[in-house]
Motif scaffolding. Structure first.
Motif, PDB file in Angstrom:
ATOM      1  N   UNK A  26       0.789  -1.319   0.119  1.00  0.00           N
ATOM      2  CA  UNK A  26      -0.040  -0.185  -0.255  1.00  0.00           C
ATOM      3  C   UNK A  26       0.870   1.591  -0.280  1.00  0.00           C
ATOM      4  N   UNK A  27       1.698   1.247   0.694  1.00  0.00           N
ATOM      5  CA  UNK A  27       2.843   2.568   1.231  1.00  0.00           C
ATOM      6  C   UNK A  27       3.298   2.210  -0.376  1.00  0.00           C
ATOM      7  N   UNK A  28       3.721   1.227  -1.211  1.00  0.00           N
ATOM      8  CA  UNK A  28       4.098   1.387  -2.763  1.00  0.00           C
ATOM      9  C   UNK A  28       2.702   2.412  -3.890  1.00  0.00           C
ATOM     10  N   UNK A  29       1.777   1.579  -3.153  1.00  0.00           N
ATOM     11  CA  UNK A  29       0.746   2.335  -4.014  1.00  0.00           C
ATOM     12  C   UNK A  29       0.953   3.500  -3.943  1.00  0.00           C
ATOM     13  N   UNK A  30       0.980   4.592  -3.118  1.00  0.00           N
ATOM     14  CA  UNK A  30       0.962   5.130  -2.287  1.00  0.00           C
ATOM     15  C   UNK A  30       1.916   5.956  -3.350  1.00  0.00           C
ATOM     16  N   UNK A  31       3.385   5.336  -3.135  1.00  0.00           N
ATOM     17  CA  UNK A  31       4.767   6.450  -4.077  1.00  0.00           C
ATOM     18  C   UNK A  31       4.382   6.165  -5.201  1.00  0.00           C
ATOM     19  N   UNK A  32       3.774   4.942  -5.414  1.00  0.00           N
ATOM     20  CA  UNK A  32       3.623   4.849  -6.949  1.00  0.00           C
ATOM     21  C   UNK A  32       2.840   6.186  -7.921  1.00  0.00           C
ATOM     22  N   UNK A  33       2.055   6.855  -6.887  1.00  0.00           N
ATOM     23  CA  UNK A  33       1.571   7.040  -7.678  1.00  0.00           C
ATOM     24  C   UNK A  33       1.128   8.219  -8.962  1.00  0.00           C
ATOM     25  N   UNK A  34       2.233   9.162  -8.622  1.00  0.00           N
ATOM     26  CA  UNK A  34       2.388   9.933  -9.919  1.00  0.00           C
ATOM     27  C   UNK A  34       2.589   9.229 -11.111  1.00  0.00           C
ATOM     28  N   UNK A  35       3.870   8.128 -10.984  1.00  0.00           N
ATOM     29  CA  UNK A  35       3.665   7.113 -12.577  1.00  0.00           C
ATOM     30  C   UNK A  35       2.468   6.343 -12.719  1.00  0.00           C
ATOM     31  N   UNK A  36       1.373   6.280 -11.736  1.00  0.00           N
ATOM     32  CA  UNK A  36       0.484   5.726 -12.087  1.00  0.00           C
ATOM     33  C   UNK A  36      -0.600   6.375 -12.802  1.00  0.00           C
ATOM     34  N   UNK A  37      -0.183   7.553 -13.253  1.00  0.00           N
ATOM     35  CA  UNK A  37      -1.631   8.834 -13.212  1.00  0.00           C
ATOM     36  C   UNK A  37      -1.175   8.457 -15.024  1.00  0.00           C
ATOM     37  N   UNK A  38      -0.130   7.801 -15.277  1.00  0.00           N
ATOM     38  CA  UNK A  38       0.767   8.157 -16.639  1.00  0.00           C
ATOM     39  C   UNK A  38      -0.266   7.078 -17.032  1.00  0.00           C
ATOM     40  N   UNK A  39      -0.725   6.334 -16.226  1.00  0.00           N
ATOM     41  CA  UNK A  39      -1.705   4.733 -17.468  1.00  0.00           C
ATOM     42  C   UNK A  39      -2.659   5.444 -18.507  1.00  0.00           C
ATOM     43  N   UNK A  40      -2.931   4.785 -19.209  1.00  0.00           N
ATOM     44  CA  UNK A  40      -4.096   4.959 -20.079  1.00  0.00           C
ATOM     45  C   UNK A  40      -5.595   5.439 -20.108  1.00  0.00           C
ATOM     46  N   UNK A  41      -6.184   6.935 -20.081  1.00  0.00           N
ATOM     47  CA  UNK A  41      -7.102   7.153 -19.648  1.00  0.00           C
ATOM     48  C   UNK A  41      -8.561   6.072 -20.407  1.00  0.00           C
ATOM     49  N   UNK A  42      -9.207   5.972 -19.847  1.00  0.00           N
ATOM     50  CA  UNK A  42     -10.756   5.555 -20.356  1.00  0.00           C
ATOM     51  C   UNK A  42     -11.488   6.652 -21.143  1.00  0.00           C
ATOM     52  N   UNK A 225      -2.985  -1.952 -10.223  1.00  0.00           N
ATOM     53  CA  UNK A 225      -3.987  -0.778 -10.098  1.00  0.00           C
ATOM     54  C   UNK A 225      -3.475  -0.918 -12.230  1.00  0.00           C
ATOM     55  N   UNK A 226      -1.644  -0.149 -12.167  1.00  0.00           N
ATOM     56  CA  UNK A 226      -1.359  -0.053 -13.189  1.00  0.00           C
ATOM     57  C   UNK A 226      -2.444  -1.528 -14.891  1.00  0.00           C
ATOM     58  N   UNK A 227      -2.216  -1.964 -14.542  1.00  0.00           N
ATOM     59  CA  UNK A 227      -3.093  -3.025 -15.936  1.00  0.00           C
ATOM     60  C   UNK A 227      -4.648  -2.797 -15.452  1.00  0.00           C
ATOM     61  N   UNK A 228      -4.958  -2.817 -14.633  1.00  0.00           N
ATOM     62  CA  UNK A 228      -6.754  -2.791 -14.319  1.00  0.00           C
ATOM     63  C   UNK A 228      -6.607  -1.909 -15.173  1.00  0.00           C
ATOM     64  N   UNK A 229      -5.868  -0.731 -14.767  1.00  0.00           N
ATOM     65  CA  UNK A 229      -6.262   0.757 -15.703  1.00  0.00           C
ATOM     66  C   UNK A 229      -6.467   0.574 -17.014  1.00  0.00           C
ATOM     67  N   UNK A 230      -5.161  -0.037 -17.387  1.00  0.00           N
ATOM     68  CA  UNK A 230      -4.642  -0.153 -19.337  1.00  0.00           C
ATOM     69  C   UNK A 230      -5.661  -1.448 -19.680  1.00  0.00           C
TER      70      UNK A 230
END
Length: 257
Positions: A26-42, A225-230
């Motif tokens: 969960x801590x990794x998720x919070x830290x990765x939010x800036x990168x996760x924001x680059x995941x495709x938008x639907x 989370x990235x895979x789900x967004x993709x």
């Protein structure tokens, strides 16, 4: 039940002990939010997220908030408190919610289910394919014997039902893939469910995506989370398997190796 399903064993005690890393994930998720924001938008279509055994919508809040605020989807929790299995009224309430979300938005909905919630998602899609756009499961043991998990006793206690009891009115054969695009996300280091039982057969609209995660942290693991967004970002009717090329091969091992 297949011979493979019959011979699967639950994860080892070592892997079960390692489930404590879900906190760090969960801590990794919070830290990765800036990168996760680059995941495709639907396209903002409705998404229903279903929690795992004895979990509630609180357990999926991080994923749902990310998909709502960062990706613009109309995301809903399952709205039934804790998931104690298929108790009286649970199935009907889920069917009603799928219909409500689909009718409200005038579109098919995507179903994302974590663990037991993924089993629900698959069965709902089989019952209501005209309302479901795709299914994504996270560590859901649909292809193995129920006792190939370390949670089957908890399920029997919580639900009051036998773990191998199947309701033919709820989608039929659990292992059979839904008639809609389906993605199974799994981890070989899952400490709750035998990973082999969480994989989907590869086909024209079915796939498996492997990540390195605990079971209890899968719903907020950055790779999941990235895979789900993709997967959610694909245009309706234009589903294609997950692309593991380039940098993704570092985060997503070959599930068929």
């Amino acid at each position: 039940m297949t011979a493979t399903a019959q011979t699967l064993r639950p994860p080892s005690r070592t892997l079960m002990f390692m489930e404590g890393r879900a906190i760090h994930e969960f801590g990794a998720f919070l830290g990765a939010l800036p990168l996760l924001s680059l995941a495709p938008r639907g396209d903002g279509h409705p998404v229903l997220v279903l929690p795992g055994l004895v979990a509630s919508d609180a357990s999926t809040r991080a994923l749902r908030t990310f998909l709502t605020s960062n990706k613009g989807y109309a995301v809903s929790g399952w709205r039934q408190g804790r998931n104690y299995g298929l108790r009286e009224g649970v199935q009907h309430a889920m069917v009603d919610l799928v219909e409500e979300l689909s009718d409200t938005h005038g579109r098919k909905i995507s179903l994302v289910g974590w663990s037991l919630g993924g089993l629900y998602a698959r069965q709902l899609a089989k019952m209501m394919p005209e309302r479901v756009r795709q299914v994504i499961t996270l560590g859901s043991p649909f292809a193995g014997d129920p006792r190939s998990t370390n949670a089957w006793r908890v399920y029997e206690w919580a639900s009051g039902r036998k773990s191998d009891e199947v309701d033919p009115r709820f989608g039929g054969d659990l292992a059979a893939p839904p008639p809609v695009p389906t993605t199974a996300i799994f981890s070989r280091t899952d400490g709750v469910c035998a990973w082999q039982g969480c994989m989907e057969k590869s086909g024209g609209q079915t796939e498996s995506i492997e990540i390195e995660s605990s079971h209890c942290g899968m719903g907020h693991h950055p790779a999941a989370v990235y895979a789900v967004a993709d997967r959610l970002a694909q245009k309706e009717g234009q589903w294609r398997p997950f692309d593991r090329s380039g940098w993704r091969s570092l985060a997503y091992p070959d599930p068929h190796r």
